[in-house]
Design an enzyme around this catalytic site. Structure first.
Site, PDB file in Angstrom:
ATOM      1  N   ASN A  74      -4.150   6.443  16.565  1.00  0.00           N
ATOM      2  CA  ASN A  74      -5.259   6.457  17.521  1.00  0.00           C
ATOM      3  C   ASN A  74      -5.681   7.886  17.879  1.00  0.00           C
ATOM      4  OD1 ASN A  74      -5.120   3.739  17.355  1.00  0.00           O
ATOM      5  ND2 ASN A  74      -4.828   3.357  19.543  1.00  0.00           N
ATOM      6  N   GLU A  75      -4.729   8.845  17.774  1.00  0.00           N
ATOM      7  CA  GLU A  75      -5.125  10.240  18.029  1.00  0.00           C
ATOM      8  C   GLU A  75      -6.141  10.682  16.965  1.00  0.00           C
ATOM      9  OE1 GLU A  75      -1.930   9.270  17.944  1.00  0.00           O
ATOM     10  OE2 GLU A  75      -1.325   9.539  20.029  1.00  0.00           O
ATOM     11  N   GLU A  99     -10.104  -1.273   5.983  1.00  0.00           N
ATOM     12  CA  GLU A  99      -8.940  -1.486   6.838  1.00  0.00           C
ATOM     13  C   GLU A  99      -9.298  -1.339   8.318  1.00  0.00           C
ATOM     14  OE1 GLU A  99      -5.677   1.174   5.944  1.00  0.00           O
ATOM     15  OE2 GLU A  99      -4.224  -0.264   6.710  1.00  0.00           O
ATOM     16  N   SER A 142       1.181   6.772   2.391  1.00  0.00           N
ATOM     17  CA  SER A 142       1.912   7.751   3.215  1.00  0.00           C
ATOM     18  C   SER A 142       3.104   8.323   2.467  1.00  0.00           C
ATOM     19  CB  SER A 142       2.418   7.091   4.502  1.00  0.00           C
ATOM     20  OG  SER A 142       1.364   6.513   5.211  1.00  0.00           O
ATOM     21  N   GLN A 151       0.859  -1.189   0.000  1.00  0.00           N
ATOM     22  CA  GLN A 151       0.000   0.000   0.000  1.00  0.00           C
ATOM     23  C   GLN A 151       0.893   1.236   0.000  1.00  0.00           C
ATOM     24  OE1 GLN A 151      -1.969   0.588   3.735  1.00  0.00           O
ATOM     25  NE2 GLN A 151      -3.658   1.721   2.862  1.00  0.00           N
ATOM     26  N   GLY A 152       0.734   2.129  -0.972  1.00  0.00           N
ATOM     27  CA  GLY A 152       1.594   3.312  -1.078  1.00  0.00           C
ATOM     28  C   GLY A 152       0.810   4.596  -0.928  1.00  0.00           C
TER      29      GLY A 152
HETATM   30  C1  LIG Z   1       3.754  -0.843  11.112  1.00  0.00           C
HETATM   31  C2  LIG Z   1       3.312   0.240  10.170  1.00  0.00           C
HETATM   32  C3  LIG Z   1       2.902  -0.100   8.898  1.00  0.00           C
HETATM   33  C4  LIG Z   1       2.509   0.890   7.999  1.00  0.00           C
HETATM   34  N1  LIG Z   1       2.159   0.506   6.748  1.00  0.00           N
HETATM   35  C5  LIG Z   1       1.840   1.452   5.832  1.00  0.00           C
HETATM   36  C6  LIG Z   1       1.577   1.074   4.484  1.00  0.00           C
HETATM   37  O1  LIG Z   1       1.622  -0.091   4.126  1.00  0.00           O
HETATM   38  N2  LIG Z   1       1.297   2.042   3.604  1.00  0.00           N
HETATM   39  C7  LIG Z   1       1.220   3.364   3.956  1.00  0.00           C
HETATM   40  O2  LIG Z   1       0.924   4.187   3.100  1.00  0.00           O
HETATM   41  N3  LIG Z   1       1.487   3.770   5.237  1.00  0.00           N
HETATM   42  C8  LIG Z   1       1.799   2.840   6.175  1.00  0.00           C
HETATM   43  N4  LIG Z   1       2.097   3.203   7.463  1.00  0.00           N
HETATM   44  C9  LIG Z   1       2.137   4.617   7.785  1.00  0.00           C
HETATM   45  C10 LIG Z   1       1.024   5.095   8.719  1.00  0.00           C
HETATM   46  O3  LIG Z   1      -0.197   5.136   8.045  1.00  0.00           O
HETATM   47  C11 LIG Z   1       1.458   6.481   9.226  1.00  0.00           C
HETATM   48  O4  LIG Z   1       2.605   6.294  10.038  1.00  0.00           O
HETATM   49  C12 LIG Z   1       0.375   7.138  10.028  1.00  0.00           C
HETATM   50  O5  LIG Z   1      -0.710   7.486   9.216  1.00  0.00           O
HETATM   51  C13 LIG Z   1       0.896   8.411  10.747  1.00  0.00           C
HETATM   52  O6  LIG Z   1       1.554   9.260   9.843  1.00  0.00           O
HETATM   53  P1  LIG Z   1       3.006   9.826  10.177  1.00  0.00           P
HETATM   54  O7  LIG Z   1       3.881   8.689  10.539  1.00  0.00           O
HETATM   55  O8  LIG Z   1       3.407  10.699   9.044  1.00  0.00           O
HETATM   56  O9  LIG Z   1       2.841  10.699  11.504  1.00  0.00           O
HETATM   57  P2  LIG Z   1       2.260  12.162  11.582  1.00  0.00           P
HETATM   58  O10 LIG Z   1       1.039  12.288  10.756  1.00  0.00           O
HETATM   59  O11 LIG Z   1       3.377  13.121  11.346  1.00  0.00           O
HETATM   60  O12 LIG Z   1       1.822  12.239  13.112  1.00  0.00           O
HETATM   61  C14 LIG Z   1       2.764  12.379  14.174  1.00  0.00           C
HETATM   62  C15 LIG Z   1       2.001  12.406  15.488  1.00  0.00           C
HETATM   63  O13 LIG Z   1       1.099  13.556  15.512  1.00  0.00           O
HETATM   64  C16 LIG Z   1      -0.231  13.112  15.736  1.00  0.00           C
HETATM   65  N5  LIG Z   1      -1.173  13.902  14.959  1.00  0.00           N
HETATM   66  C17 LIG Z   1      -1.041  14.256  13.655  1.00  0.00           C
HETATM   67  N6  LIG Z   1      -2.101  14.982  13.271  1.00  0.00           N
HETATM   68  C18 LIG Z   1      -2.929  15.081  14.344  1.00  0.00           C
HETATM   69  C19 LIG Z   1      -4.193  15.703  14.578  1.00  0.00           C
HETATM   70  N7  LIG Z   1      -4.848  16.343  13.621  1.00  0.00           N
HETATM   71  N8  LIG Z   1      -4.754  15.584  15.817  1.00  0.00           N
HETATM   72  C20 LIG Z   1      -4.114  14.911  16.807  1.00  0.00           C
HETATM   73  N9  LIG Z   1      -2.898  14.309  16.644  1.00  0.00           N
HETATM   74  C21 LIG Z   1      -2.322  14.391  15.436  1.00  0.00           C
HETATM   75  C22 LIG Z   1      -0.272  11.664  15.276  1.00  0.00           C
HETATM   76  O14 LIG Z   1      -1.315  10.949  15.903  1.00  0.00           O
HETATM   77  C23 LIG Z   1       1.115  11.162  15.676  1.00  0.00           C
HETATM   78  O15 LIG Z   1       1.128  10.803  17.034  1.00  0.00           O
HETATM   79  C24 LIG Z   1       2.499   2.244   8.392  1.00  0.00           C
HETATM   80  C25 LIG Z   1       2.900   2.596   9.684  1.00  0.00           C
HETATM   81  C26 LIG Z   1       3.309   1.616  10.568  1.00  0.00           C
HETATM   82  C27 LIG Z   1       3.746   2.029  11.939  1.00  0.00           C
END
Ligand SMILES: Cc1cc2nc3c(=O)[nH]c(=O)nc-3n(C[C@H](O)[C@H](O)[C@H](O)COP(=O)(O)OP(=O)(O)OC[C@H]3O[C@@H](n4cnc5c(N)ncnc54)[C@H](O)[C@@H]3O)c2cc1C
Length: 388
Positions: free
Chosen positions: A371-372, A243, A128, A125-126
């Site tokens: 979860n946030e 999902e 992020s 899945q692409g």
């Molecule tokens: C094991 C694993 C597998 C994954 N697999 C995939 C995959 O296959 N394909 C894919 O596309 N992505 C994948 N991901 C990515 C995942 O979807 C993202 O890590 C996730 O959506 C959070 O984005 P970020 O890491 O950029 O954090 P950010 O969005 O930068 O967030 C950082 C922190 O800020 C908090 N935050 C951000 N915005 C808000 C808000 N509006 N209100 C409150 N809190 C907020 C978040 O909750 C988090 O704690 C995977 C992640 C993990 C850990």
């Protein structure tokens, strides 16, 4: 909600139990985050498909069994009871498959679904990107239309299984002048196409469970776009619903983990100094059972024509936090043995398995939408609280 299984459901359970007894490999497969383990798990997908057990809820024409959600829950209970291998193609079968069935053309269904069901094509899945995780509408990777092709440039990150997978389904900006969730399209890209670079990222256990994917002038036919150009966001939201909804983490996964925790407790009970661990064991067991009952209730409602909405967010928070509690309670019971590395399996206590589970559980509150973010959704859509 009917708390009793019908004759047919009992027969279905017996059938899958017997099939799994005959087919589940006696020795656990190597982790699918290694090249060798990935191919072992691909072979297992083929075995499942050979018995039409790959995705029981899919229609028979696609290699499924046309099962309803209650039968799917029964299948999952038996699957985890048998300790069958994890599903290497879960992105395909749980997410892209249902999306294709709803939005794909007949030609796209014919091209992609059977090779997905057979395990011949494994999907990543692409979505992020650096700077577009929780805020996915900030996606910047582009797909520019040139004739009947798209030319793709950009950078995806955290793409699970992408290191060894065959294809990735992406959300890409097809209208360079668009903002936010407008102008995005849902496009399928082969990971061996010229211009694709996959850079592995190590997870906490040291294995490359996900990857960065770079696109440099990658060309794919417009045939690979699912739905209309510019309508990728609504399709992706439907995929995200699959999902976070029932499919990604069935209760059986946690019920089995809670049972294993109970067995571990029985073996360790004479060594326990801190009696609060007993409370944790009981709490984990009860919560896993409660999650199962709640899921049966949701499944019954869906079968009666209802829909799943923001409660999918409640489920996601519940199972991810439950998993963390189950795994950390196990490590507390194991004491010093919990410092064994995941591949250093000891005898009965399976310390390495618990350590691996503990490390992976840390990511539960992050993937499939943090979860946030789920709490924001619950606050706004379930509790009706004002948006800040
Ligand atoms: C094991 C694993 C597998 C994954 N697999 C995939 C995959 O296959 N394909 C894919 O596309 N992505 C994948 N991901 C990515 C995942 O979807 C993202 O890590 C996730 O959506 C959070 O984005 P970020 O890491 O950029 O954090 P950010 O969005 O930068 O967030 C950082 C922190 O800020 C908090 N935050 C951000 N915005 C808000 C808000 N509006 N209100 C409150 N809190 C907020 C978040 O909750 C988090 O704690 C995977 C992640 C993990 C850990």
């Amino acid at each position: 909600m009917d708390l009793y299984y019908t004759e047919e459901q009992r027969a279905f359970r017996a059938e899958i139990r017997s099939w799994l007894e005959q087919h589940v490999p006696a020795k656990a497969l190597t982790s699918f985050d290694t090249a060798e383990g990935f191919e072992q798990h691909r072979e297992w997908e083929r075995t499942l498909a050979s018995g039409n057990w790959g995705m029981v809820t899919w229609p028979k024409e696609y290699g499924g069994r046309g099962c309803n959600l209650i039968e799917w829950l029964i299948f999952e209970e038996e699957y985890y009871r048998a300790r069958a291998p994890l599903r290497v193609n879960q992105n395909g079968i749980f997410l892209l498959g249902p999306t294709l069935m709803e939005y794909g053309t007949p030609e796209q269904k014919a091209r992609f679904i059977s090779s997905m069901a057979s395990g011949d094509e494994i999907w990543a899945q692409g979505w992020s990107e650096p700077g577009a995780g929780s805020d996915m509408a900030a996606i910047r990777s582009r797909a520019d239309r040139v004739g009947d092709e798209y030319v793709i440039n950009g950078h995806k990150i955290w793409s699970t299984r992408a290191v060894f997978a065959d294809w990735v389904f992406c959300l890409l900006r097809t209208d360079p002048n668009s903002q936010r969730h407008k102008g995005l399209s849902f496009i399928l890209v082969p990971l061996d196409a010229p211009g694709v670079t996959v850079r592995p990222i190590k997870q906490l256990n040291g294995l490359p469970g996900f990857a960065e994917v770079f696109f440099d002038d990658v060309r794919v036919p417009t045939f690979n776009r699912i739905g209309e150009e510019g309508e990728g966001w609504s399709i992706a939201m439907a995929t995200a619903g699959f999902e976070r909804g029932l499919m990604l983490r069935s209760p059986a996964r946690f019920q089995q983990a809670a049972k294993r925790l109970l067995n571990l407790y029985r073996r360790k009970r004479n060594d326990i100094i801190d009696l609060s661990i007993e409370d944790s064991v009981v709490r984990c067991y009860l919560d896993a059972e409660a999650y199962a009952l709640s899921t049966y209730q949701t499944a019954s409602r869906l079968q009666a024509g209802g829909s799943i909405g923001a409660e999918a967010s409640c489920n996601k928070i519940f199972w991810s936090e439950l998993d963390l509690r189950i795994q950390s309670t196990a490590l507390n019971l194991l004491g010093a043995a919990s410092e064994l590395m995941p591949d250093e399996l000891d005898d009965d206590d399976e310390a390495g398995v618990w350590v691996d589970g503990f490390l992976f559980a840390q990511s539960g509150p992050i993937y499939a939408g943090t979860n946030e973010i789920q709490r924001n959704i619950i606050a706004e859509r379930v509790l009706g609280m004002p948006r800040r």
